[in-house]
Design a protein around this motif. Sequence first.
Motif, short mmCIF file in Angstrom:
data_model
loop_
_atom_site.label_atom_id
_atom_site.label_comp_id
_atom_site.label_asym_id
_atom_site.label_seq_id
_atom_site.Cartn_x
_atom_site.Cartn_y
_atom_site.Cartn_z
N ILE A 60 -6.49 -1.65 -4.86
CA ILE A 60 -5.17 -1.80 -4.25
C ILE A 60 -4.36 -2.83 -5.06
O ILE A 60 -4.90 -3.81 -5.54
CB ILE A 60 -5.29 -2.21 -2.77
N ALA A 61 -3.07 -2.55 -5.18
CA ALA A 61 -2.18 -3.49 -5.88
C ALA A 61 -1.94 -4.70 -4.99
O ALA A 61 -1.96 -4.61 -3.76
CB ALA A 61 -0.85 -2.79 -6.18
N LEU A 62 -1.72 -5.84 -5.63
CA LEU A 62 -1.39 -7.06 -4.90
C LEU A 62 0.12 -7.14 -4.72
O LEU A 62 0.88 -6.87 -5.64
CB LEU A 62 -1.88 -8.29 -5.66
N ASP A 63 0.56 -7.52 -3.53
CA ASP A 63 1.98 -7.72 -3.26
C ASP A 63 2.40 -9.00 -3.98
O ASP A 63 1.93 -10.08 -3.65
CB ASP A 63 2.21 -7.83 -1.76
N GLU A 64 3.27 -8.85 -4.95
CA GLU A 64 3.71 -10.02 -5.72
C GLU A 64 4.98 -10.64 -5.16
O GLU A 64 5.52 -11.57 -5.72
CB GLU A 64 3.87 -9.63 -7.19
N GLY A 65 5.46 -10.10 -4.03
CA GLY A 65 6.53 -10.72 -3.26
C GLY A 65 7.92 -10.53 -3.81
O GLY A 65 8.15 -9.63 -4.57
N PRO A 66 8.83 -11.37 -3.38
CA PRO A 66 8.55 -12.64 -2.71
C PRO A 66 8.11 -12.49 -1.25
O PRO A 66 7.32 -13.26 -0.76
CB PRO A 66 9.87 -13.40 -2.80
N HIS A 67 8.66 -11.52 -0.54
CA HIS A 67 8.28 -11.38 0.87
C HIS A 67 8.15 -9.93 1.26
O HIS A 67 8.94 -9.09 0.85
CB HIS A 67 9.28 -12.07 1.80
N THR A 68 7.16 -9.64 2.08
CA THR A 68 6.97 -8.31 2.61
C THR A 68 8.16 -7.98 3.51
O THR A 68 8.70 -8.85 4.17
CB THR A 68 5.66 -8.27 3.42
N VAL A 69 8.56 -6.73 3.50
CA VAL A 69 9.76 -6.31 4.22
C VAL A 69 9.58 -6.44 5.73
O VAL A 69 8.64 -5.88 6.30
CB VAL A 69 10.12 -4.85 3.85
N VAL A 70 10.49 -7.17 6.35
CA VAL A 70 10.49 -7.31 7.80
C VAL A 70 10.76 -5.94 8.42
O VAL A 70 11.63 -5.21 7.96
CB VAL A 70 11.55 -8.35 8.24
N GLY A 71 10.00 -5.60 9.43
CA GLY A 71 10.15 -4.32 10.09
C GLY A 71 9.27 -3.23 9.52
O GLY A 71 9.16 -2.14 10.08
N ALA A 72 8.63 -3.51 8.38
CA ALA A 72 7.76 -2.52 7.75
C ALA A 72 6.51 -2.28 8.59
O ALA A 72 6.01 -3.19 9.24
CB ALA A 72 7.36 -2.97 6.35
N ASP A 73 6.03 -1.04 8.55
CA ASP A 73 4.72 -0.77 9.14
C ASP A 73 3.67 -1.35 8.22
O ASP A 73 3.79 -1.29 6.99
CB ASP A 73 4.49 0.74 9.25
N ALA A 74 2.65 -1.91 8.81
CA ALA A 74 1.53 -2.46 8.05
C ALA A 74 0.25 -1.97 8.72
O ALA A 74 0.23 -1.67 9.91
CB ALA A 74 1.57 -3.98 8.03
#
Length: 195
Positions: A60-74
């Motif tokens: 899996i790729a690492l999230d390099e940001g800066p921030h995960t999208v608010v409201g996104a499904d996780a």
Amino acid sequence: SFGRHELQAPIASDGDCAEEIDVDTIVRHPEYNNNVLYNDVCLMRITREPSCLGDSVRVIALDEGPHTVVGADATTIGWGLTTYRQGNDRYANALQEATIKVFSDQTCKDQLDNSFHFRPDEHICAFDPAGEQSSCKGDSGGPLFCQEDGQYQLAGVVSWGYGCARPSIPGVYARVSYYIDWICSTTFPTTGCCA
């Protein structure tokens, strides 16, 4: 374990790609604080690569940001508790999956009653507003991942929360993008980068 689904079943019943691989080294973040769970991340080096990368075992790729999208499904997965009640705790035998939403730092602060434990740069919070699913005790260290442009990215690592699957009470995850420099310098000490 790689490619495992049913922990109590014989490994062969989980398919051709299920296997056990030993961990050679565990590197805890040097500023980890057990009292308040700051820097609640570690890296594990396995003794060899998985034999079979494919549908059930993927990088899996690492999230390099800066921030995960608010409201996104996780999505978070693990073999943690499926019930969380005094005296009636039960751990999962089969790998569990929960789909939750990423919320804003302000929502997290408000829902956690401005808990001093929540650090917006270091943490992501996500929860199911209905309180039907979440990560729980025993899932710590597990993934929180999101899909962006058709690719999954590791956005967080299960860290802490107040109970499990409580309506409007977020689970707190170590924010992977906050730790990218440490991950890269620890994983590739001579080049200092993951690329």
